[in-house]
Each structure stands twice: as structure tokens, then as C-alpha cells.
Motif scaffolding. Structure first.
Motif, short mmCIF file in Angstrom:
data_model
loop_
_atom_site.label_atom_id
_atom_site.label_comp_id
_atom_site.label_asym_id
_atom_site.label_seq_id
_atom_site.Cartn_x
_atom_site.Cartn_y
_atom_site.Cartn_z
N ALA A 19 0.84 -1.19 0.00
CA ALA A 19 0.00 0.00 0.00
C ALA A 19 0.88 1.25 0.00
N ARG A 20 0.33 2.35 -0.49
CA ARG A 20 1.10 3.61 -0.53
C ARG A 20 0.42 4.66 0.36
N GLY A 21 1.07 5.79 0.49
CA GLY A 21 0.54 6.85 1.33
C GLY A 21 0.80 6.59 2.81
N PHE A 22 1.79 5.77 3.08
CA PHE A 22 2.08 5.34 4.45
C PHE A 22 2.63 6.49 5.28
N ASP A 23 2.19 6.55 6.52
CA ASP A 23 2.57 7.65 7.41
C ASP A 23 3.55 7.25 8.51
N ILE B 35 5.62 -0.54 12.12
CA ILE B 35 7.03 -0.87 11.95
C ILE B 35 7.17 -2.31 11.47
N VAL B 36 8.31 -2.62 10.87
CA VAL B 36 8.58 -3.97 10.39
C VAL B 36 8.53 -4.94 11.57
N GLY B 37 7.85 -6.06 11.38
CA GLY B 37 7.70 -7.07 12.41
C GLY B 37 6.44 -6.92 13.24
N GLN B 38 5.77 -5.80 13.12
CA GLN B 38 4.55 -5.55 13.89
C GLN B 38 3.36 -6.27 13.27
N ASN B 39 2.51 -6.85 14.10
CA ASN B 39 1.24 -7.42 13.65
C ASN B 39 0.17 -6.34 13.77
N VAL C 22 6.09 -6.50 6.76
CA VAL C 22 7.37 -7.09 6.37
C VAL C 22 8.32 -6.09 5.73
N GLU C 23 7.79 -4.95 5.26
CA GLU C 23 8.65 -4.00 4.58
C GLU C 23 8.07 -2.59 4.67
N VAL C 24 8.92 -1.63 4.92
CA VAL C 24 8.53 -0.22 4.91
C VAL C 24 9.58 0.52 4.08
N GLY D 186 4.62 -2.99 2.95
CA GLY D 186 4.14 -4.30 2.54
C GLY D 186 3.87 -5.16 3.75
N ALA D 187 2.87 -6.02 3.63
CA ALA D 187 2.51 -6.90 4.75
C ALA D 187 2.04 -8.24 4.20
#
Length: 120
Positions: A47-51, A55-59, A82-84, A90-91
Motif C-alpha cells: 500500500a502507498r501513502g504510508f505515514d 514498523i517492520v515485524g509488527q502485527n 514485512v517492509e517499509v 508491505g505486509a
């Protein structure tokens, strides 16, 4: 004839109004924030527009709403980030019910066919 009689003139619209076109909306919602979907697969999404709120690893618990020419469906799921990368993230899905997995697979197939047609 009064000074403001020109304000009483009415003009009839000659053309019927066009209905507003429906915009395609495919978003991931998390914590009351919506992020437009770039890519959606049975493994996860981007997804885009992320603020920067995850964080990576967070559920996280997300709500996904897809509404475009390739498909229309909505579901809730748990994901692992999994990725920022800048304004995108990405998740991956934790567990998807079989009917949601099938809907995503059908959607991906429809998108692939539409992309192939538009590339011609």
C-alpha cells in the motif's frame, strides 16, 4: 420595473445532468487510516501513502476494501508488516479464510487479464 428585476431571470438547463462517474476505491484501513492498495496477492499486499504508524515485524488488524473493475469485495484480516520503504509498506496475511483467498486469486487473475488487454 424595479432596479433588481434582472436578478429574477431564470435560465433553464438544456442538457440533462450526467451522473457522476464511480471512482475505483481499493484501500487497506488500519487504526482509522486508509492507504491505497498498490498490489494485492494471496500472500499479502503493498500500500502507498504510508505515514510511518507501523514498523517492520509488527502485527496489525486491517480491513481491506477492493472496489475496481477487476473485482469488488471486502474482508478483515491480521497481517505482519514485512517492509517499509518511504511512503509504501508491505505486509503478509497471517491466516486467510478459503473464500477470501479464492476472491483474491480471482481478483489477481482479472487484473492480469485487464493489464494484458491495456498493454496491447
Amino acid at each position: 420595473m424595479g432596479l433588481f428585476d434582472f436578478l429574477k431571470v431564470t435560465v433553464k438547463d438544456q442538457k440533462p445532468a450526467k451522473p457522476a462517474g464511480r471512482m475505483a476505491v481499493s484501500v487497506v484501513e488500519c487504526d482509522g487510516k486508509s492507504f491505497p492498495i498498490v498490489s494485492l496477492t494471496p500472500k499479502g499486499f503493498v500500500a502507498r501513502g504510508f505515514d510511518g504508524s507501523l514498523i517492520v515485524g509488527q502485527n496489525a488488524r486491517v480491513s481491506v476494501r477492493v472496489d475496481d473493475p477487476a473485482g469488488k469485495f471486502a474482508f478483515a484480516a491480521t497481517v505482519a508488516v514485512v517492509e517499509v520503504k518511504g511512503p509504501t509498506f508491505g505486509a503478509t496475511w497471517a491466516i486467510l479464510p478459503p473464500e477470501v483467498d479464492g476472491a483474491i486469486r480471482q481478483y489477481a487473475q482479472n487484473r492480469k487479464q485487464q493489464d494484458a488487454k491495456s498493454a496491447r
